[in-house]
Scaffold this active site. Structure first.
Site, short mmCIF file in Angstrom:
data_model
loop_
_atom_site.label_atom_id
_atom_site.label_comp_id
_atom_site.label_asym_id
_atom_site.label_seq_id
_atom_site.Cartn_x
_atom_site.Cartn_y
_atom_site.Cartn_z
N SER A 191 -61.92 -20.76 3.04
CA SER A 191 -62.84 -20.92 4.17
C SER A 191 -62.27 -20.44 5.49
O SER A 191 -63.02 -20.27 6.45
CB SER A 191 -63.23 -22.40 4.31
OG SER A 191 -64.11 -22.76 3.29
N GLU A 249 0.79 -1.23 0.00
CA GLU A 249 0.00 0.00 0.00
C GLU A 249 0.82 1.27 0.00
O GLU A 249 0.41 2.28 -0.59
CB GLU A 249 -0.94 0.01 1.22
CG GLU A 249 -2.06 -1.02 1.17
CD GLU A 249 -3.03 -0.76 0.02
OE1 GLU A 249 -3.32 0.42 -0.28
OE2 GLU A 249 -3.49 -1.75 -0.57
#
Length: 721
Positions: A367, A107
């Site tokens: 139902s 990095e």
């Protein structure tokens, strides 16, 4: 005079005239120098002003990168962690040297020497940009990345980049290099929701970061550039390939020797298995959005404690998978007596479909909707033993019919409900008013629109499973409203910021109306359309089936637990053989048996009363005509032996909400008969195993009836003799 005059003429100058361009350059140089000086002064001022405003090192250590939410089951087990994940904070001295060196090598190789911004790195990134025609490499230092991660966004604008430079320079003035690297390694994002090397190590390797190997450190260090691209859980080969690049950079940087690099076998790095998604995510997907209403905390990590019972959830998942028809979906919701959601399954497989059919899907209930029709009739003054005529009905041009295609004449309300007679439901709806029925449904928690057409009594309005389950739970609670909830407590930084309180003050119907409704519901399970839902203890419930078997429902309750089951296809295609009394009722029983096994048997306030036994059979009970009830010693249906056995007890005709199934199949051969008397009911409902009451008292409450000489017949308007 002329001579004298000429002798006075001026002599030419010794120095030549100054060039105007040189003069202009000199002025420009001075201006640039002045501006540069002003810029330097401004930069230094900005850096030191920013430095004075920076948080302390301890404050930066404790500041979150985002809100983490950990969700706990009822027993405290962590179900899922959402948002950013943080591991242990590792001080600089505890961070493995290979991790520090790998990060610097890949990095920011000049990390130890630059002032926060690396001019060489910036120049190199511009050069590569010029050669490649696009940005391929950034020039950000570790310090700049820390500044961006902690203080700024990731927008690629010059103004943001300039602020990033100022912050990086200020951070370098405020903290040591070791402190900066410690902050960076504990806070940078490594993908998969993991912030910091310890969280990344635990996620990808299953152990903390304090003892990372060289190869593991290389894998983690390689993630920073593109966490989603190089994540081991997304692409193992890409992650290991990137780790190889990191090790090469470490050799060039001088952090390790070539021999050490050769010994680091990246191919043998063992990755921790990725946690599998399971049906509990249906529950968390429903519960967690409620946090926006319950609390205001948006920053601090949250611990969310829920009502979910993991064993019940596993049993619910297994019950749905074992009973759902092939190619169909299933859902289940189970509520405790106070509304606590103990299990919630929104589909057969969360990985393939996150659509929550328990809380999002709206389907016709068939139902099962008759619950609200009969509640309205009972509230209007009807009694379960009242007689109503089952006959052809026509209401505004609509003529419902029973599934059996027959009418049975005078029957009791109990019989009409137990066998789901459509004509009777239509007559009751017309009597009390269809608007009244719709209001009753909304009163009991139906949140979807309810139409007031006459056919609404057969369940043509679409509903959600969780709403229907809530309605049945409110009946079980004696008519007191039950509101489903999933979150019991929320804590932040160890402090309770929310605690659920159950409201039992909202009465929906009078207790006697609820008790009469329970009377009807338990009859439907014991001798009607819901017989497959028997579990050896008192159960009350109702089936529901829509036309052509597109939807099958069963909703019921026992021992303080109310459970609703739905099955069907997402595209609402018919499913041959699907009835509420078959697969859904069986899934209900498969879940409720273990779910209630550790709960005491609870008797309902009303006794089970047998319905009329003279009607024709109907398909919904078992999915085919069944002219008898044959049971074992526990009251469970048994298969039929040869036809030489005694004649079975005749059964009435159960029907479903708006079923119109065509065709019938032959009745099975007649097995040994078990008479439908009170002893049979006691076995089915568990009364004979109720140790809490003396036997003689139970006998007085439920005396045995004399056995009939032929087939038992029961009256519509009086208790059976």
């Amino acid at each position: 005079m002329a001579r004298a005059r000429s002798s006075r003429q001026p002599r030419p100058s010794a120095t030549p005239a100054r060039s105007p361009w040189r003069r202009r350059f000199s002025i420009l140089f001075r201006i640039v120098l002045g501006l540069a000086l002003v810029a330097v002064i401004g930069l230094v001022t900005a850096v030191y002003v920013t430095k004075s405003e920076l948080p302390s090192f301890e404050q930066l250590k404790s500041s979150p990168n985002g809100q983490m939410i950990r969700v706990h089951a009822a027993d405290g087990t962590v179900i899922v962690s959402l948002g950013p994940s943080y591991g242990e904070w590792l001080p600089y001295g505890q961070i493995p040297a290979v991790m520090r060196d790998a990060t610097i090598a890949v990095e920011d190789r000049r990390f130890r020497s630059h002032l926060g911004v690396d001019p060489i790195g910036i120049a190199r990134s511009f050069q590569i940009r010029y050669q490649a025609g696009r940005w391929k490499q950034g020039g950000s230092t570790i310090t700049q990345q820390l500044a961006r991660n902690v203080f700024l966004s990731s927008q690629k604008k010059f103004g943001r980049k300039f602020r990033e430079w100022i912050l990086a320079l200020a951070i370098e003035r405020q903290f040591t290099k070791d402190q900066i690297l410690e902050l960076y390694l504990n806070k940078v994002y490594y993908g998969g929701g993991a912030y910091g090397i310890d969280a990344a190590a635990r996620k990808f390797f299953g152990h903390g970061a304090d003892h990372l190997s060289l190869a593991e450190a290389a894998v983690i260090a390689g993630l920073v550039k593109a966490p989603s691209n190089y994540s081991p859980t997304a692409d193992v080969d890409a992650a290991k390939g990137r780790a190889g690049v990191v090790i090469e950079q470490m050799v060039r940087y001088g952090a390790i020797s070539q021999a050490q690099a050769d010994e680091a076998d990246i191919a043998d790095v063992t990755l921790a298995p990725e946690a599998k998604q399971n049906s509990a995510r249906y529950f968390t997907d429903w519960a967690l959005p409620q946090l926006d209403v319950l609390i205001d905390e948006q920053q601090a990590p949250l611990e969310v404690w829920t009502t979910l019972d993991l064993k019940m959830q596993r049993d619910a998942d297994a019950a749905i998978r074992a009973n759902v028809p092939g190619g169909a979906q299933g859902a289940l919701v189970s509520l405790d007596r106070d509304g606590a959601v103990r299990a919630l399954v929104g589909g057969t497989d969360y990985v393939t479909s996150i659509y929550n059919r328990a809380t999002q899907a709206v389907r016709q209930p068939g139902s099962a909707f008759k619950l609200f029709v009969y509640l309205s009739a009972l509230e209007a003054g009807h009694k379960p033993d009242d007689t109503v005529v089952d006959e052809p009905v026509s209401i505004d041009g609509w003529s419902p019919r029973n599934d059996s295609r027959r009418n049975s004449g005078p029957v009791s309300l109990r019989t009409a409900f137990a066998y789901s007679l459509n004509t009777v439901a239509a007559k009751l709806g017309q009597e009390v008013g269809f608007t009244t029925v719709a209001d009753m449904a909304r009163r009991f928690g139906i949140t979807t629109p309810v139409n007031t057409h006459p056919s609404m009594v057969l369940g043509t309005s679409e509903v959600r499973l969780i709403d229907m389950t809530r309605a049945f739970a409110s009946v079980a609670a004696g008519g007191v409203a039950v509101a489903p909830y999933g979150i019991t407590r929320v804590t932040a930084n160890g402090q309770t910021i929310y605690s659920h309180e159950v409201d039992r003050s909202h009465v929906l119907v009078a207790p006697y109306v609820a008790a009469q409704m329970v009377d009807l519901l338990q009859t439907a399970v014991n001798t009607g359309t819901g017989r497959e839902a028997q579990i050896g203890r008192p159960v009350a419930g109702k089936t529901g089936t829509t036309s052509s078997g597109k939807d099958g429902w069963f909703l019921g309750f026992s021992s303080g637990l109310t459970t609703g089951v739905w099955m069907g296809k997402d595209n609402a295609r018919p499913i041959p053989g699907l009835h509420g009394g078959t697969a859904p009722a069986r899934a209900f029983a498969a879940f409720m048996r273990p779910a209630t096994s550790n709960r005491p048997i609870e008797q309902f306030e009303t006794q089970v009363t047998l319905p009329d036994m003279e009607l024709e059979p109907d398909q919904e009970s078992y999915g085919q005509p069944d002219n008898a009830v044959f049971v074992d010693d526990d009251g469970n249906p048994v298969s039929a032996p040869g036809p030489e056995q005694a004649q079975p007890v005749q059964q009435p005709a159960p029907t479903s909400g708006d079923d119109e199934e065509d065709g019938t199949t032959p009745a099975p051969p007649a097995p040994d008969r078990q008479e439908l008397n009170q002893d049979w009911i006691n076995r089915v409902t568990g009364r004979d195993r109720d140790q809490g009451a003396p036997r003689d008292r139970r006998d007085r409450e439920a005396p045995s009836r004399p056995q009939p000489r032929e087939q038992p017949r029961y009256s519509d308007d009086r208790p059976y003799q």
